[in-house]
Design an enzyme around this catalytic site. Structure first.
Site, PDB file in Angstrom:
ATOM      1  CG  LEU A 138     -10.165  -4.330   8.732  1.00 40.87           C
ATOM      2  CD1 LEU A 138      -9.473  -4.940   9.941  1.00 40.87           C
ATOM      3  CD2 LEU A 138     -10.726  -5.424   7.821  1.00 40.87           C
ATOM      4  CG  ASN A 151      -2.174  -2.213  11.456  1.00 37.53           C
ATOM      5  OD1 ASN A 151      -1.807  -2.938  10.525  1.00 37.53           O
ATOM      6  ND2 ASN A 151      -2.201  -0.882  11.353  1.00 37.53           N
ATOM      7  CG  HIS A 159       1.182   3.000  10.825  1.00 38.63           C
ATOM      8  ND1 HIS A 159       0.483   3.007   9.628  1.00 38.63           N
ATOM      9  CD2 HIS A 159       1.723   4.235  10.955  1.00 38.63           C
ATOM     10  CE1 HIS A 159       0.590   4.203   9.085  1.00 38.63           C
ATOM     11  NE2 HIS A 159       1.333   4.965   9.859  1.00 38.63           N
TER      12      HIS A 159
HETATM   13  C1  GRF Z   1       4.743  -2.485   6.280  1.00 44.03           C
HETATM   14  O1  GRF Z   1       5.551  -1.346   6.230  1.00 44.03           O
HETATM   15  C2  GRF Z   1       3.603  -2.299   7.239  1.00 44.03           C
HETATM   16  O2  GRF Z   1       3.926  -1.530   8.345  1.00 44.03           O
HETATM   17  C3  GRF Z   1       2.629  -1.546   6.374  1.00 44.03           C
HETATM   18  O3  GRF Z   1       2.724  -2.179   5.121  1.00 44.03           O
HETATM   19  C4  GRF Z   1       4.034  -2.699   4.942  1.00 44.03           C
HETATM   20  C5  GRF Z   1       3.926  -4.140   4.576  1.00 44.03           C
HETATM   21  O4  GRF Z   1       5.143  -4.691   4.199  1.00 44.03           O
HETATM   22  N1  GRF Z   1       1.330  -1.537   6.987  1.00 44.03           N
HETATM   23  P1  GRF Z   1       5.267  -6.264   3.972  1.00 44.03           P
HETATM   24  O5  GRF Z   1       4.139  -6.668   3.022  1.00 44.03           O
HETATM   25  O6  GRF Z   1       5.141  -6.933   5.295  1.00 44.03           O
HETATM   26  O7  GRF Z   1       6.591  -6.463   3.336  1.00 44.03           O
END
Ligand code: GRF
Length: 192
Positions: free
Chosen positions: A93, A107, A109
Site C-alpha cells: 500500500l 496486517n 505476517h
Molecule cells: C499468510 O501466511 C499471511 O501471513 C501472509 O500471506 C498468507 C496468506 O494466507 N501475509 P491465506 O491466504 O490467509 O491462506
C-alpha cells in the site's frame, strides 16, 4: 457501542480471511465484515467469501496502484469501514493510502517481525536456518511489514521438519492468533 465495521483484503487462498469471517459470524470476533476485497479477480478466497455469504469486491490494478487504491479508499469511506484487515494481501500500500487510514490498517505476517519482512517470510526464515520463527500481527505504517505490534507468537523449527511442515504450523498459528489479536484490539476500542 456497535461492533466495528471491517473490510478484509486478500490476494490468494484466504484461509485467514475464512477464519475471521466465521469468527465474525459466530460472534467470537466482535466485528462486522462489510466486504472482502481482492486485487485478484480469480482469488480462491473471493469464491470462499462469496460462498460464506460475504459481499466481495475486486480492485483491479490494471490502471496502476493509484487507481486501485482510490477504488479501495472509496469503498472504505462509503461503507464506513473502521478497520482494514489485511489477510494475505500481496500488494504494497502506498504511503499516501496508509497515511489516510493511519492506525486503521492491520496486517498478519508469517515471521517474527522485524525479522524476515517481505513476501517470502517463511522461506527466508527457513533458508536462514533459524531455529525459531513465528507470526506477527501489527498495525500497518508507511514501511513494508512494519508498525506497532499487536501480537506475536513463536513457532519452532523441529528436527526433521520440511519447509511444508513448518509452513503448516505457522498457518495454524496464524489462524489462532489473528482472531485473538483482533478480538483484544476491538474489545479495547469498545471500552474507550
Ligand atoms: C499468510 O501466511 C499471511 O501471513 C501472509 O500471506 C498468507 C496468506 O494466507 N501475509 P491465506 O491466504 O490467509 O491462506
Amino acid at each position: 457501542m456497535p461492533n466495528p465495521r471491517i473490510a478484509i483484503l486478500i490476494s490468494g487462498t484466504g484461509t485467514n480471511m475464512e477464519v475471521l469471517l466465521k469468527a465474525c459470524a459466530s460472534g467470537e470476533l466482535p466485528a462486522h465484515t462489510v466486504f472482502v476485497g481482492s486485487d485478484k479477480e480469480t482469488a480462491k478466497g473471493l469464491a470462499t467469501a462469496h460462498n460464506l455469504g460475504a459481499e466481495t469486491k475486486f480492485f483491479s490494478y490494471k490502471s496502476g496502484r493509484r487507481a486501485a487504491e482510490e477504488a479501495i479508499a472509496k469503498a472504505v469511506r462509503e461503507n464506513n469501514i473502521e478497520w482494514i484487515v489485511l489477510a494475505g494481501y500481496m500488494r504494497i500500500l502506498s504511503p499516501e493510502f496508509v497515511h489516510e487510514f493511519a492506525g486503521k490498517i492491520i496486517n498478519i505476517h508469517p515471521a517474527l517481525l522485524p525479522a524476515f519482512p517481505g513476501a517470502h517470510g517463511i522461506q527466508d526464515a527457513w533458508e536462514a536456518g533459524v531455529s525459531t520463527t513465528g507470526v506477527t500481527v501489527h498495525i500497518v505504517d508507511e514501511e513494508v511489514d512494519h508498525g506497532p505490534i499487536l501480537a506475536q507468537e513463536e513457532v519452532k523449527r523441529l528436527d526433521g521438519d520440511t519447509i511444508e511442515d513448518l509452513e503448516a504450523r505457522i498457518h495454524k498459528t496464524e489462524h489462532r492468533i489473528y482472531k485473538a489479536a483482533l478480538k483484544n484490539f476491538f474489545e479495547a476500542r469498545n471500552k474507550k
